[in-house]
Design an enzyme around this catalytic site. Structure first.
Site, PDB file in Angstrom:
ATOM      1  N   ASP A 127      -1.185  -1.470   3.926  1.00 20.21           N
ATOM      2  CA  ASP A 127      -1.147  -0.012   4.198  1.00 20.21           C
ATOM      3  C   ASP A 127      -0.965   0.288   5.600  1.00 20.21           C
ATOM      4  O   ASP A 127      -1.580   0.999   6.534  1.00 20.21           O
ATOM      5  CB  ASP A 127      -2.628   0.593   4.059  1.00 20.21           C
ATOM      6  CG  ASP A 127      -2.723   0.666   2.275  1.00 20.21           C
ATOM      7  OD1 ASP A 127      -1.972   0.297   1.658  1.00 20.21           O
ATOM      8  OD2 ASP A 127      -3.852   1.201   1.938  1.00 20.21           O
ATOM      9  N   LYS A 150       0.521   2.106  -4.430  1.00 21.69           N
ATOM     10  CA  LYS A 150      -0.736   2.390  -5.163  1.00 21.69           C
ATOM     11  C   LYS A 150      -1.442   3.618  -4.867  1.00 21.69           C
ATOM     12  O   LYS A 150      -0.972   4.193  -4.112  1.00 21.69           O
ATOM     13  CB  LYS A 150      -1.972   1.234  -4.782  1.00 21.69           C
ATOM     14  CG  LYS A 150      -2.022   1.403  -3.339  1.00 21.69           C
ATOM     15  CD  LYS A 150      -2.962  -0.020  -2.813  1.00 21.69           C
ATOM     16  CE  LYS A 150      -3.449   0.176  -1.332  1.00 21.69           C
ATOM     17  NZ  LYS A 150      -4.186   1.468  -0.912  1.00 21.69           N
ATOM     18  N   CYS A 203      -9.420  -0.859   1.983  1.00 21.58           N
ATOM     19  CA  CYS A 203      -8.047  -1.392   1.327  1.00 21.58           C
ATOM     20  C   CYS A 203      -7.980  -2.937   1.596  1.00 21.58           C
ATOM     21  O   CYS A 203      -7.747  -3.901   0.637  1.00 21.58           O
ATOM     22  CB  CYS A 203      -6.830  -0.779   1.487  1.00 21.58           C
ATOM     23  SG  CYS A 203      -6.910   1.091   0.876  1.00 21.58           S
TER      24      CYS A 203
HETATM   25  C1  VGL Z   1      -7.507   3.552   2.575  1.00 26.07           C
HETATM   26  C2  VGL Z   1      -9.235   5.103   2.541  1.00 26.07           C
HETATM   27  C3  VGL Z   1      -8.343   5.889   1.467  1.00 26.07           C
HETATM   28  C4  VGL Z   1      -7.140   2.207   3.109  1.00 26.07           C
HETATM   29  C5  VGL Z   1      -6.927   4.137   1.771  1.00 26.07           C
HETATM   30  O1  VGL Z   1      -5.982   1.987   3.205  1.00 26.07           O
HETATM   31  O2  VGL Z   1      -8.085   1.500   3.605  1.00 26.07           O
HETATM   32  N1  VGL Z   1      -8.989   3.854   2.970  1.00 26.07           N
HETATM   33  N2  VGL Z   1      -7.267   5.399   1.114  1.00 26.07           N
END
Ligand code: VGL
Ligand code: ZN
Length: 208
Positions: free
Chosen positions: A9, A107, A152
């Site tokens: 991410d 995702k 994540c």
């Molecule tokens: C994430 C909160 C919501 C992350 C993704 O990448 O850690 N955290 N969506």
């Protein structure tokens, strides 16, 4: 021992100035760039939500980011709108160097459930395909870094261990939300106790 680097991410919305900015999130991009030459296999996850995603506070009248709800039977923390499919905030960080043919695993595409892990949604009902890709490449060990440590990254690492991968967390390549001041430290403790090996990028660049 076949190993892979998995970048979690590294998207604009998680960088300073983004919709769900992780403090110092931009500092991990250089770590990701420096490590890539040390791996033959690279996988990249991308949080990739539809605009009507159930994790967005804005989609629940009267709710605010940080509130907790039940989303289809699963506990859910509500977030600001972030990483909406095809929006600039969902794009991978501009400074992230990637090869032409990189495997990107998206995702969080199902509006009815969140997916912190790069492997499964939060109810473990649907797989993202990452496990199959790793297994098809003969990967035994996964080295993880990215954002956010306490969400994540943690969920991906715990799933990787549970699926039988030798799992390494590159600690200096991660930053967390730390909604509570000990969240990142608690996440590291939880990962270590489940068998995740906590390492540092310098140990990888020095060894190979
Ligand atoms: C994430 C909160 C919501 C992350 C993704 O990448 O850690 N955290 N969506
Ligand atoms: Zn998300």
């Amino acid at each position: 021992m076949t190993r892979a680097l998995v970048l979690i991410d590294l998207q604009n919305d998680f960088l300073p100035g983004g919709a769900l900015a992780v403090p110092e999130g931009d500092q991990v991009i250089a770590v990701a760039n420096q490590l890539q030459p040390h791996f033959q296999h690279l996988f990249v996850t991308q949080d990739w939500h539809p605009a009507d995603h159930g994790s967005f506070a804005a989609n629940h009248p009267g709710k605010r980011p940080g509130d907790r709800i039940d989303l289809g039977g699963v506990p859910q923390i509500l977030w600001p709108v972030h990483c909406v499919q095809d929006s600039p905030g969902a794009s991978l960080a501009a400074d992230l160097q990637l090869p032409e043919s990189v495997s990107i695993i998206r995702k969080g595409t199902d509006p009815t459930i969140d997916s912190y892990s790069g492997f499964f949604d939060n109810a473990r009902r649907q797989a993202t395909g990452l496990q199959a890709l790793l297994q098809a490449a003969g990967i035994r060990s996964v080295y993880l870094l990215g954002l956010a440590t306490d969400y994540c990254v943690q969920f991906t690492a715990l799933d990787a261990v549970s699926l039988g991968f030798d799992t390494y967390l590159i600690e200096d390549g991660c930053r967390g939300v730390n909604a509570q001041p000990t969240d990142v430290a608690d996440a590291i403790t939880a990962m270590r106790s489940e068998g995740v090996i906590i390492t540092h990028s310098s140990q990888i660049t020095a060894a190979s």
